[in-house]
Write an enzyme that holds these catalytic residues in place. Structure first.
Site, PDB file in Angstrom:
ATOM      1  N   GLU A   1      39.319  95.253 -33.899  1.00  0.00           N
ATOM      2  CA  GLU A   1      39.005  94.488 -34.830  1.00  0.00           C
ATOM      3  C   GLU A   1      39.511  94.195 -36.010  1.00  0.00           C
ATOM      4  OE1 GLU A   1      34.226  93.580 -33.899  1.00  0.00           O
ATOM      5  OE2 GLU A   1      34.743  94.879 -35.268  1.00  0.00           O
ATOM      6  N   CYS A   2      40.310  93.034 -36.359  1.00  0.00           N
ATOM      7  CA  CYS A   2      41.150  92.661 -37.552  1.00  0.00           C
ATOM      8  C   CYS A   2      42.120  93.532 -37.810  1.00  0.00           C
ATOM      9  CB  CYS A   2      39.878  92.485 -38.786  1.00  0.00           C
ATOM     10  SG  CYS A   2      40.649  91.745 -40.115  1.00  0.00           S
ATOM     11  N   GLY A   3      41.828  94.837 -38.892  1.00  0.00           N
ATOM     12  CA  GLY A   3      42.772  95.724 -39.128  1.00  0.00           C
ATOM     13  C   GLY A   3      42.932  96.630 -37.756  1.00  0.00           C
TER      14      GLY A   3
ATOM     15  N   THR B   1      40.881  91.167 -31.582  1.00  0.00           N
ATOM     16  CA  THR B   1      40.465  90.077 -32.273  1.00  0.00           C
ATOM     17  C   THR B   1      40.492  90.200 -33.995  1.00  0.00           C
ATOM     18  OG1 THR B   1      38.358  90.589 -32.591  1.00  0.00           O
ATOM     19  CG2 THR B   1      38.777  89.591 -30.604  1.00  0.00           C
TER      20      THR B   1
END
Length: 436
Positions: A327-329, A427
């Protein structure tokens, strides 16, 4: 029944977090059990709440969660003496289009649960106008009840007197006024406050905030203004399925943005979470059947992550046979490369072709609704996932097959679709809930 309050303000940056922590610790020192919540998608503040109260705090979000989910989450406050919900942004600030049970505004939670609001008002650069602002907030929405106001950063006794007189004339109770006090300022960085777990002196800072607030605010009056709340009995809890039975979870200063309610839901469903630290060059546990890399600050540690060969090779080996999700990072670390703030490119895990740059910064912020085109750990194709995106990195390349069709809160399709390749998925949004 617990005394219940919402701590809100006309805008961000006024002092909601500091007042919430100070009140929580001050009442804790009086022997009261205090339960905190965070209204909205901020994933940093709950750790500060836990540091102040010694009880886990979770997010409640009217855009992403239905009423039964919110009721289930806040029911943990049923055995507390005081319940405090810290708001986000301004009291009525949310998105334009309604989500599951509201727009994400703090006012939604206050009205839904019947919790009165304590406003933090910073009257810097104004005097009587502060009363007009407070009066407007009081009267804006009939279902939201204002308990009173705490003034923050007052410039002088004369300034305080002018504002107090105006508020009294407007029929608004003033619980106290805080002069400027640098010693209780919480350090910040680009995604918000520096995380509680990174601050060795956080306990002392909260103690000083509690002492300072107790000196200037009538704590008994605040407590007496609270609502008496009785938690609902909820048949249906969280609509969250764990991504696997045994989950290898990246967890350190670079990978820390995961919603507490998600981890609790995984455990409640019988999953076991096995933390590991990429920054300590640890690989995911070989006995796990799924690996999850949450967001955080990999852009601040890109060189170290790139140099940690045991972590990267272990992650690649894991992904040969089992699912890995970021997720993200975490998504950025699953990619091919990450360019840091100095323009230096660092090789990442290479499980996806994603390339990102923190040198070319542009804020991406907002709620996300994703319709999965393919499975990801814990969720099947067609699932509608609600989450929140907040980062400053720019996509240089996103060549893999899109994971989902992703919309913002207005319904517009956005470019951050996520990716999938082999057993790897990722994501940019942080998952909050799946639509029932």
């Amino acid at each position: 029944m617990p005394a219940s309050l919402v701590i809100s303000a006309p805008a961000s940056g006024v002092g909601k977090t500091t007042l919430t922590l100070a009140l929580a610790r001050a009442w804790r020192k009086r022997g009261l059990n205090v339960q905190c919540f965070k209204s909205g998608p901020d994933y940093i503040d709950p750790a500060f709440h836990a540091a102040a109260t010694e009880r886990a705090s979770v997010n409640v979000d009217s855009w992403a969660m239905d009423r039964s989910t919110i009721a289930h989450l806040v029911s943990r406050g049923g055995d507390a003496d005081v319940v405090l919900a810290e708001g986000s942004m301004g009291l009525f600030d949310g998105v334009a289009a309604r989500g599951v049970s509201g727009t994400g505004a703090t006012a939604d939670i206050a009205e839904m649960l019947g919790w009165p609001v304590v406003l933090v008002i910073d009257p810097s650069g104004q005097a009587q106008t502060a009363a007009a602002i407070a009066g407007g907030l009081r009267d804006y929405r009939a279902g939201v009840r204002l308990a009173g106001v705490v003034l923050n950063r007052v410039a002088s006794p004369r300034h305080e007197d002018l504002v107090r007189r105006a508020l009294n004339e407007a029929g608004i109770k003033v619980f106290g006024a805080l002069p400027r006090h640098a010693e209780i300022s919480l350090p910040k960085r680009h995604l918000g406050l520096v995380q509680a777990e990174e601050q060795a002196e956080i306990g002392k800072l909260i103690d000083e905030a509690a002492r300072f607030v107790a000196e200037h605010v009538d704590l008994d009056a605040v407590l007496h203004s609270a609502g008496q709340w009785s938690p609902q009995t909820v048949a249906n809890g969280l609509n969250v399925r764990p991504p696997g039975q045994r989950i290898a979870l990246a967890r350190d200063a670079a990978f820390s943005f995961v919603y507490p309610h998600m981890l609790e839901a995984w455990r409640a469903a019988g999953a076991e979470i096995v933390p590991f630290s990429p920054l300590a060059d640890e690989a995911p546990d070989a006995s796990a059947n799924v690996c999850w890399l949450p967001g955080g600050y990999p852009e601040l540690h890109a060189g170290k992550i790139a140099a940690n060969a045991r972590f990267r090779s272990g992650l690649r080996a894991f992904a040969e046979t089992r699912p890995v999700h970021g997720e993200c990072g975490g998504y950025m670390v699953l990619g091919a490369g990450l360019t840091d703030a100095d323009g230096i490119s660092h090789e990442m895990a290479g499980l996806l072709g994603l390339e990102t740059s923190f040198a070319k910064r542009r804020m991406h912020l907002g709620y996300r609704l994703a319709e999965l085109a393919a499975p990801m750990p814990g969720h099947q194709p067609g699932a509608r996932l609600r989450g929140h995106e907040f980062h400053y990195s720019t996509i240089l390349a996103q060549p893999d097959t899109p994971l989902a069709v992703v919309h913002d809160a207005t319904g517009a399709v956005i470019a951050e679709t996520g990716s999938r390749r082999g057993h790897a998925t990722g994501t940019f949004f942080h998952l909050i809930a799946e639509d029932r």
